[in-house]
Design an enzyme around this catalytic site. Sequence first.
Site, short mmCIF file in Angstrom:
data_model
loop_
_atom_site.label_atom_id
_atom_site.label_comp_id
_atom_site.label_asym_id
_atom_site.label_seq_id
_atom_site.Cartn_x
_atom_site.Cartn_y
_atom_site.Cartn_z
N LYS A 298 -39.14 41.41 -23.36
CA LYS A 298 -37.73 41.80 -23.43
C LYS A 298 -36.84 40.58 -23.70
CE LYS A 298 -38.84 46.04 -23.03
NZ LYS A 298 -39.15 46.89 -21.91
C1 LIG Z 1 -39.87 48.15 -21.37
C2 LIG Z 1 -39.23 49.49 -21.21
C3 LIG Z 1 -39.21 50.18 -19.99
C4 LIG Z 1 -40.01 49.74 -18.81
O1 LIG Z 1 -39.72 48.49 -18.37
P1 LIG Z 1 -40.70 47.82 -17.29
O2 LIG Z 1 -39.88 46.68 -16.76
O3 LIG Z 1 -41.92 47.38 -18.03
O4 LIG Z 1 -40.99 48.84 -16.26
C5 LIG Z 1 -38.51 51.35 -19.90
N1 LIG Z 1 -37.86 51.86 -20.96
C6 LIG Z 1 -37.87 51.25 -22.16
C7 LIG Z 1 -37.11 51.86 -23.28
C8 LIG Z 1 -38.57 50.06 -22.32
O5 LIG Z 1 -38.60 49.46 -23.52
#
Ligand SMILES: *Cc1c(COP(=O)(O)O)cnc(C)c1O
Length: 381
Positions: free
Chosen positions: A183
């Site tokens: 991210k």
């Molecule tokens: C990465 C992601 C999540 C989950 O995030 P985590 O921190 O890995 O639980 C949820 N929704 C979207 C759209 C994502 O890209």
Amino acid sequence: MFIPFALPELGEEEIEEVAEALRSGWVTTGPKTKQFETSFSEYIGDGVQTIAVNSATAGLHLALEAIGIGEGDEVITTTHTFTATAEVVRYLGADVKLVDIDPVTMNIDPEAIRKVITPKTKAIMPVHYAGLSCDMDTIFDIADEFGLKIVEDAAHALPTTYKEKLIGSLRSDVTVFSFYANKTMTTGEGGMIVTKSQLLADRMRVMRLHGINRDAFDRFRSEKPAWYYEVVAPGFKYNLTDIASAMGIHQLKRLPKFLKRRQYLAKRYFDALTDLPLILPAKAPEGDIHSWHLYVLRLKENAPMGRDELIQFLADRKIGTSVHYVPLHRHPYWRDRYNLTAEMFPQSDKAYQAMLSIPLYTAMSDEQQDRVISALREALL
Ligand SMILES: *Cc1c(COP(=O)(O)O)cnc(C)c1O
């Protein structure tokens, strides 16, 4: 030689802060997590409450629990998302109503939301796809009209603005950010819940750590014996460690620089790819910020090769790509539970078949990006 699809950028400050956490002896949730929450609250502004959790998935689960989602309820979200957005609804025994996307922004289509509202509908979960804000005013209007709650999945949206306000500071009930490794900033695994509601914040803090009714995290501050606590609900184990928060403190400080780099790389892609048979990503409206978490291409029908072939072509040239997403209606669990077909989501399904995400991350050099551009031009001209 290999250009990965994504790579985090962690520096000496993160390493030193993590080492300090390790040396301090306080490795679980403690002072660094408090500091990270405070910095994040200041970053979003408007005096928001922040609750650090060990994933965005955990945060979304806590948010839905706090707003009272349970069996017999329905929650609306987009089919064009990661399964985490929808699975948390099922954790609580409620049902998911998936809807199609707007073909330009690839965000949830507000008119499609309207069409699936029933007396059981309790909430809407907008996902700011790739880092471009959803049409929030229209979604707020629908929520007001039908008395629905809003939980924003802002996993891609740090920092993203809507009408010049940061996502996280709008009037939704809860917003959840992700710090997963790929991210826009990372703590390895982690997430941050943001809300303006004291009531919801209190509930989520209790449920974050086993349903314990006082801030057990404050034990690290206590000089006196602080052994007594009460369990008021069957809570979860969703707290973020100080080791992770140590990374987060410095990643957050780097965020403005990270954004500039992502904006720069996105602009270079736009400039270099305009003449190819591609649909380039939608930009944010004038004055607003797109986080550029993802740079998603869609092949036009006249392109000389298909999506799968292009992915292979790039892989042969040691360039990593990804697809965001195999829409939920195509996954066996969601398809079979709700009898979903591709025809029910024509825009998402069409986009899925034509799309690929190309590398865009702060640690990527201009030279690496030039290699991606050259390969795309070679493949598609
Ligand atoms: C990465 C992601 C999540 C989950 O995030 P985590 O921190 O890995 O639980 C949820 N929704 C979207 C759209 C994502 O890209």
